[in-house]
Design a protein around this motif. Structure first.
Motif, mmCIF file in Angstrom:
data_model
loop_
_atom_site.group_PDB
_atom_site.id
_atom_site.type_symbol
_atom_site.label_atom_id
_atom_site.label_comp_id
_atom_site.label_asym_id
_atom_site.label_seq_id
_atom_site.Cartn_x
_atom_site.Cartn_y
_atom_site.Cartn_z
ATOM 1 N N THR A 1 47.069 46.572 37.966
ATOM 2 C CA THR A 1 46.823 45.208 38.407
ATOM 3 C C THR A 1 46.709 45.205 39.929
ATOM 4 N N GLY A 2 45.625 44.600 40.405
ATOM 5 C CA GLY A 2 45.444 44.551 41.845
ATOM 6 C C GLY A 2 44.043 44.142 42.223
ATOM 7 N N VAL A 3 43.788 44.153 43.511
ATOM 8 C CA VAL A 3 42.482 43.778 44.056
ATOM 9 C C VAL A 3 41.591 45.012 44.118
ATOM 10 N N ILE A 4 40.328 44.847 43.694
ATOM 11 C CA ILE A 4 39.378 45.958 43.765
ATOM 12 C C ILE A 4 39.070 46.220 45.235
ATOM 13 N N GLU A 5 39.480 47.361 45.700
ATOM 14 C CA GLU A 5 39.322 47.721 47.107
ATOM 15 C C GLU A 5 37.925 48.257 47.390
ATOM 16 N N ARG A 6 37.429 49.072 46.477
ATOM 17 C CA ARG A 6 36.078 49.636 46.633
ATOM 18 C C ARG A 6 35.410 49.749 45.269
ATOM 19 N N MET A 7 34.146 49.322 45.195
ATOM 20 C CA MET A 7 33.297 49.531 44.021
ATOM 21 C C MET A 7 32.155 50.434 44.470
ATOM 22 N N LEU A 8 32.157 51.664 43.989
ATOM 23 C CA LEU A 8 31.290 52.697 44.551
ATOM 24 C C LEU A 8 29.984 52.892 43.781
ATOM 25 N N VAL A 9 29.761 52.137 42.705
ATOM 26 C CA VAL A 9 28.532 52.312 41.935
ATOM 27 C C VAL A 9 27.904 50.956 41.648
ATOM 28 N N ARG A 10 26.619 51.013 41.313
ATOM 29 C CA ARG A 10 25.879 49.836 40.879
ATOM 30 C C ARG A 10 25.165 50.164 39.582
ATOM 31 N N VAL A 11 24.665 49.108 38.920
ATOM 32 C CA VAL A 11 23.936 49.305 37.671
ATOM 33 C C VAL A 11 22.707 50.171 37.929
ATOM 34 N N GLY A 12 22.538 51.181 37.101
ATOM 35 C CA GLY A 12 21.410 52.088 37.226
ATOM 36 C C GLY A 12 21.732 53.379 37.948
ATOM 37 N N ASP A 13 22.895 53.431 38.616
ATOM 38 C CA ASP A 13 23.271 54.664 39.319
ATOM 39 C C ASP A 13 23.589 55.775 38.324
ATOM 40 N N ARG A 14 23.181 56.992 38.673
ATOM 41 C CA ARG A 14 23.542 58.162 37.865
ATOM 42 C C ARG A 14 24.845 58.740 38.395
ATOM 43 N N VAL A 15 25.774 59.004 37.498
ATOM 44 C CA VAL A 15 27.086 59.515 37.886
ATOM 45 C C VAL A 15 27.376 60.795 37.117
ATOM 46 N N GLU B 1 37.589 41.226 44.017
ATOM 47 C CA GLU B 1 38.085 40.542 42.829
ATOM 48 C C GLU B 1 39.409 41.160 42.379
ATOM 49 N N THR B 2 40.237 40.347 41.741
ATOM 50 C CA THR B 2 41.546 40.789 41.281
ATOM 51 C C THR B 2 41.473 41.144 39.795
ATOM 52 N N VAL B 3 42.003 42.309 39.478
ATOM 53 C CA VAL B 3 42.054 42.766 38.095
ATOM 54 C C VAL B 3 43.484 42.626 37.606
ATOM 55 N N VAL B 4 43.654 41.967 36.459
ATOM 56 C CA VAL B 4 44.980 41.791 35.869
ATOM 57 C C VAL B 4 45.019 42.568 34.568
ATOM 58 N N ALA B 5 45.854 43.585 34.513
ATOM 59 C CA ALA B 5 45.982 44.405 33.313
ATOM 60 C C ALA B 5 46.986 43.751 32.374
ATOM 61 N N GLY B 6 46.528 43.449 31.154
ATOM 62 C CA GLY B 6 47.399 42.847 30.158
ATOM 63 C C GLY B 6 47.537 43.735 28.948
ATOM 64 N N LEU B 7 47.511 43.104 27.769
ATOM 65 C CA LEU B 7 47.623 43.867 26.531
ATOM 66 C C LEU B 7 46.405 44.736 26.305
ATOM 67 N N GLN B 8 45.249 44.323 26.832
ATOM 68 C CA GLN B 8 44.023 45.086 26.726
ATOM 69 C C GLN B 8 43.597 45.553 28.109
ATOM 70 N N VAL B 9 42.996 46.741 28.138
ATOM 71 C CA VAL B 9 42.520 47.294 29.400
ATOM 72 C C VAL B 9 41.325 46.492 29.890
ATOM 73 N N ALA B 10 41.326 46.141 31.160
ATOM 74 C CA ALA B 10 40.205 45.403 31.746
ATOM 75 C C ALA B 10 39.027 46.351 31.951
ATOM 76 N N ASN B 11 37.921 46.090 31.253
ATOM 77 C CA ASN B 11 36.730 46.933 31.390
ATOM 78 C C ASN B 11 35.977 46.549 32.659
ATOM 79 N N LEU B 12 35.709 47.538 33.494
ATOM 80 C CA LEU B 12 35.029 47.288 34.762
ATOM 81 C C LEU B 12 33.624 47.855 34.781
ATOM 82 N N ILE B 13 33.471 49.102 34.318
ATOM 83 C CA ILE B 13 32.198 49.805 34.442
ATOM 84 C C ILE B 13 31.869 50.447 33.099
ATOM 85 N N THR B 14 30.636 50.257 32.636
ATOM 86 C CA THR B 14 30.168 50.886 31.401
ATOM 87 C C THR B 14 29.159 51.967 31.765
ATOM 88 N N ILE B 15 29.363 53.155 31.202
ATOM 89 C CA ILE B 15 28.498 54.300 31.488
ATOM 90 C C ILE B 15 27.838 54.747 30.188
#
Length: 412
Positions: free
Chosen positions: A72-86, A242-256
């Protein structure tokens, strides 16, 4: 007058030309037979019976991974965007971890304290045990001395050298020394038992503190999100700040999505599913590449039916090779041809060479003078493009694929 006569002459010539053309295509064709427009050759080839159906491209199990966090916390860095190859293992997002790191420092202190307590137990108890052992040894020596004194005085009192009171005093000293020796022995045993108990408790405290420290380290690791697979970023559901709050389910952030791990599901009608078996070749196209024919083979047929628009279908699964999958996208609609039967090295004619005349199938053989003669051969397997000829046509015969039949022949 001259202009009017010239106009009438032009009209008459036009009528004569149209009449001549009609006479050629009607009277002359009736006299000379069918007019051949296109021909093909009867030759050895293959016949493929194909079942036409539609399908859909989808990702294989494990090809789409939704990556989230348990922190749980504030997203400090988001290093990818949609379409990026990882690539698997690279950092793709970072969450503020100050709270987790403070907890880690506290657990480090707790571990040091537990280790110090264990060290203190191992240091002090041996000294105390040595001291208690020395005290016990002294009391045992005192007990022996008083015992020997008591025995000597018994003999001396018996001979009249000493009085009875002296014997009583020696006996009293022996009893006191024996009692003290027993007390010191019990104290030593209790001290040894306490040493074992305190060592066990101190060791357990160290283990527990280490476990808490390891857990704090794990909590920190949740703040760093790494790519679980190689692939393309298909969804990003949160941004920096943005702030992520982890509860009973994992907060999904990035889909690969791994674009090389795709498969196709073909919807086979219940009336045709009996002709489809594992291993059958499949050719298919997609609207994005209408001129490209992709290939695969049926790997399995799902036992459970799917009902669409009150029609029962069964799904045939076709895995795609990475080279094929990389050109496609999930949810694409496909037009499929399942090759249910294929025979090679047989005499075939194109399907458009077979003509229906008066309810019968004919093939028009063309001679060197471009004259078409109808024959009624015996056909075998009919495929999507060619039809097998069993008899009635020879290898190398020219057959008409497009022709104009005489007007006195009825056609279906």
């Amino acid at each position: 007058m001259r202009k009017q006569s010239a106009f009438i002459l032009i009209v008459l010539v036009t009528i004569l030309l149209i009449s001549g053309t009609v006479w050629y295509f009607v009277v002359q064709q009736d006299a000379d037979g069918a007019k051949v427009l296109e021909i093909a050759k009867a030759q050895k080839g293959s016949v493929a019976v194909q079942l036409q159906s539609t399908g859909i491209i989808q990702a294989q199990v494990g090809a789409i991974v939704k990556t989230g966090t348990r922190a749980t916390g504030v997203i400090e860095r988001m290093l990818v965007r949609v379409g990026d190859r990882v690539e698997k293992g690279i950092l793709i997002a970072k969450i503020d971890d100050r709270e987790q790191r403070a907890n880690y420092v506290a657990q480090e202190a707790a571990l040091r304290q537990a280790q110090a307590q264990l060290e203190n137990v191992n240091k002090t108890y041996p000294i105390q045990i040595d001291q208690a052992q020395a005290t016990l040894d002294g009391s045992l020596a005192q007990r022996r001395f008083t015992y020997l004194t008591w025995q000597r005085r018994i003999a001396l009192v018996a001979t009249g050298v000493l009085e009875q009171s002296s014997l009583d005093e020696a006996y009293q000293d022996y009893v006191v020394a024996a009692t003290q020796a027993k007390s010191n022995k019990d104290a030593l045993r209790l001290l040894e038992e306490n040493y074992i108990t305190d060592v066990i408790n101190a060791v357990e405290a160290v283990v527990s503190a280490q476990a808490e420290l390891d857990n704090a380290s794990i909590q920190i690791s949740y703040t760093e999100i790494y790519a679980p697979i190689d692939g393309l970023v298909s969804q990003v559901t949160a941004q920096e700040g943005e702030t992520v709050v982890a509860g009973l389910q994992v907060a999904n952030l990035i889909t690969i999505l791994d674009p090389t791990r795709l498969e196709m599901l073909i919807y086979v009608d219940e009336t045709d599913v009996g002709t489809v078996t594992r291993g059958m070749p499949v050719n298919f196209t997609v609207d994005a590449y209408p001129s490209v024919i992709f290939r695969g083979s049926v790997s399995k047929i799902y036992p459970e039916a799917v009902i669409q628009d009150n029609i029962v279908y069964y799904q045939a699964l076709v895995p795609l090779k990475p080279k094929t999958a990389i050109q496609l996208r999930p949810q694409m609609t496909t037009q499929c041809s399942i090759i249910t039967k294929e025979i090679d090295s047989v005499l075939v004619v194109p399907n458009n060479a077979i003509k229906w005349v008066d309810g019968k199938q004919y093939v028009y053989i063309v001679d060197e003078n471009n004259r078409a003669t109808p024959v009624s051969p015996e056909f075998g397997t009919m495929g999507a493009n060619n039809t097998e000829v069993l008899s009635g046509i020879n290898n190398g015969d020219l057959v008409a694929t497009r022709l104009i039949l005489p007007s006195n022949q009825s056609k279906e």
